[in-house]
Design an enzyme around this catalytic site. Structure first.
Site, short mmCIF file in Angstrom:
data_model
loop_
_atom_site.label_atom_id
_atom_site.label_comp_id
_atom_site.label_asym_id
_atom_site.label_seq_id
_atom_site.Cartn_x
_atom_site.Cartn_y
_atom_site.Cartn_z
CE LYS A 155 -3.82 2.06 2.67
NZ LYS A 155 -4.67 1.91 3.89
CB SER A 180 -7.98 3.57 2.72
OG SER A 180 -7.14 3.01 3.72
CB SER A 228 -8.34 0.85 5.78
OG SER A 228 -9.06 2.05 5.71
#
Lengths: 95, 504
Positions: free
Chosen positions: B80, B155, B179
């Site tokens: 990420k 996210s 997330s």
């Protein structure tokens, strides 16, 4: 909970956040509606309830004060927008 | 090479690599080809790093030949883009960091690098991890591999979609309010939020420091156990990282859950669940019962307050953490005549709408006159939520408020109230977007671990349940997840991407 334009401007300045007129109005409406949702917290009985500071209790992490290798000045400054002589250059904060 | 080397588990890939049936270069090239084939539709990566991956693969092959392979030597990983990498840009999905090259690796990244893992790219995220769909990324929206018109969740939607689409074997995401678990659920893979402090946050771009935690995104529970083991553990660079020993999580997956007491929290089933989500979760509970676990209905009365608590605490901490983006030290700078004007304009130009909303909300909640009514109140209700979990797990005495002391070993509930929603469906309504995390946020507020695992489909979209446990009970929740996984085939299903690309 309806925020005023003045409140939004005040908070934006505290946050050092520039907002266009359009953004400010939209922010006023959206924050007001989010705060309405948050206001349901008022109903919770929290008398004699301590606020949570940390969820997983840990002893303070201490280490010996010894010199160790770290990033070089060049590495640290590599992302700075303005540098001079190994320093970050900043506009005057006092007139 | 005709054989498809994507969609391997770590154990499978490790065996092939160690027996020298395939090379790390071949495994890496297979994933780079897969990325080429699907990335135009999935859009999981902000930055692809094929040259870095090829170089790491050559080094991994040397290491394997020398008989020095570790678990992750030669394993392709998606990171990420809130995890700092010293040789790839790290943007946090934000224009304010669009040109940022960190001078160091995050500890979790460094640990994988030290094992010889292969970094295929930096995965998309809502800006500063603030969002539930990747629609708040300032670059583009990632698409759900199961239905390209839908969000992957967020996210960590980029890492999750990449793993679901076979673009990497595993991925790292991060959680502040669900997330990793929420997108894992939307994309039909396994996602873990470890105990707060289990994984070092050093080099994880900060959002809300009392909540942030890095988490594995994998296609099986065994892979999750491997990845947790690789990145967990104390770090002198993060004073909130826990000194607790890191057990062999993979060895904890015994399949044995007889006699385990599973709490089923009533309130989680009263939060507007889509019917297909509720029925899949109930059916999964029956599977666990057949394995010899005992289901116990429990009550966590303050669960409904978790969302408003979160939307005070997380923005408040974010408003402080994001003060560092000032156009002076690093990041986007818009030079003006005065320092104040430089601050205002750099932050106006660099932050997107959701980040601005949260900075404003957090600044307001911390401002003079409102601090007690909002921030202190939220921290008090956070205590209520945490205490209710403690009592449910039998770790605290009954306070007479109705929660009782159930003494359960784990708590099982749906991961999200719905399956993946359509791109654009909630992007104009912040509150509707926030509600996507209503079932994941309580575990973040309490700091406890929770693993999300696929438990069925509703209208051809993945459904997920989560297994929560007491702090540092990762072995236990992973054991339950893996025992369930053995009885079902959900984690073996692949999204229909190859049908769509048949002519390509």
């Amino acid at each position: 909970m309806t925020l005023t334009n003045e409140q939004v401007e005040h908070v934006a300045l505290l946050a050092r956040l520039g907002l266009s007129d359009e953004e400010r109005e939209r922010m006023r409406e959206q924050l007001s509606s989010i705060l309405d949702h948050i206001d349901q917290l008022r109903a919770a009985d929290t008398s004699n309830v301590a606020p949570t500071a940390q969820v997983i209790p840990l002893a303070p992490a201490l280490r010996d004060d010894v010199v160790a290798p770290s990033l070089t000045v060049e590495q640290v400054l590599a992302n700075a927008p303005r540098t001079e002589g190994g320093f970050i250059k900043v506009r005057a904060i006092l007139d | 090479m005709a054989e498809d080397l994507t969609y391997l588990s770590i154990d499978e890939a490790r065996g092939l690599l160690d027996r020298r049936e395939i090379s790390s270069v071949e495994l890496t090239e297979a994933h780079l080809r897969r990325i080429e084939a699907v990335e135009g539709r999935v859009k999981a990566f902000i930055t692809r790093t094929p040259e870095l991956a090829r170089e790491q693969a050559r080094l991994a092959d040397d290491r394997i030949k020398a008989g020095e392979a570790a678990t992750f030597t030669g394993i392709p990983v998606a990171l990420k883009d809130v995890l700092c990498t010293r040789d790839a840009p790290t943007t946090a999905g934000s224009q304010i960091l669009r040109d940022f090259l960190p001078p160091y690796d995050a500890t979790a990244v460094a640990r994988l690098r030290a094992q010889g893992a292969i970094f295929v790219g930096k995965a998309n995220t809502d800006e500063f991890a603030m969002g539930s769909s990747t629609e708040n990324s300032s670059f583009f929206t990632t698409h759900n591999p199961w239905d390209l018109e839908r969000v992957p969740g967020g996210s960590s939607g980029g890492s999750i979609a990449a793993v679901a689409a076979g673009e990497a074997i595993v991925g790292l995401g991060s959680e502040t309010g669900g997330s990793v678990r929420q997108p894992a659920g939307f994309c039909g893979i396994v996602g873990l939020k470890a105990t707060y402090g289990r994984i070092s946050r050093y080099g994880l771009i900060a959002f809300a420091s009392s909540l942030d935690q890095i988490g594995p995104a994998t296609r099986s529970v065994a892979d999750c156990a491997h990845l947790l083991g690789a990145v967990a553990g104390a770090d002198p660079r993060d004073s909130t990282s826990a000194p607790a020993e890191v057990p062999d999580y993979r060895a904890a997956l015994t399949g044995e859950i007889r006699g385990l007491r599973i709490g089923v929290p009533r309130e989680y089933f009263e939060m507007g669940l889509q019917p297909g989500v509720e029925s899949a979760t109930r059916e999964a509970l029956r599977v666990l019962e057949r394995l010899g676990a005992e289901l116990v209905e429990i009550s966590l009365p303050s669960s409904g307050l978790a969302l408003p608590v979160y939307y005070i605490i997380a923005p408040a901490e974010a408003s402080a953490n994001l003060a560092r983006y000032d156009g002076v030290k690093y990041g986007l700078a818009s030079e003006q005549d005065s320092l104040l004007a430089t601050y205002l304009e750099s932050r106006r130009a660099g932050f997107g709408p959701e980040v601005k909303r949260r900075i404003m909300l957090g600044t307001y909640a911390l401002s003079s006159g409102y601090y007690d009514a909002y921030y202190v109140k939220a921290q008090q209700v956070r205590t209520l939520i945490k205490d209710e979990f403690d009592r449910a797990f039998g770790l605290a005495a009954d306070n007479g408020a109705g929660a009782g002391t159930a003494g359960v070993d784990v708590i099982v509930a749906p991961t999200s109230p719905t399956t993946a929603f359509k791109i654009g469906e909630r992007s104009d309504d912040p509150l509707a977007m926030y509600l996507a995390d209503v079932l994941t946020i309580p575990a973040n507020l309490a700091g406890i671990p929770s693993v999300a695992i696929p438990c069925g489909f509703a209208d051809d979209l993945p459904v997920s349940l989560q297994i929560m446990g007491p702090a540092f009970a990762e072995e236990r929740i992973l054991r339950v997840a893996e025992a369930y996984e053995r009885q079902t085939t959900w984690t073996q299903r692949r999204p229909p991407l190859d049908v769509a690309s048949a002519g390509a």
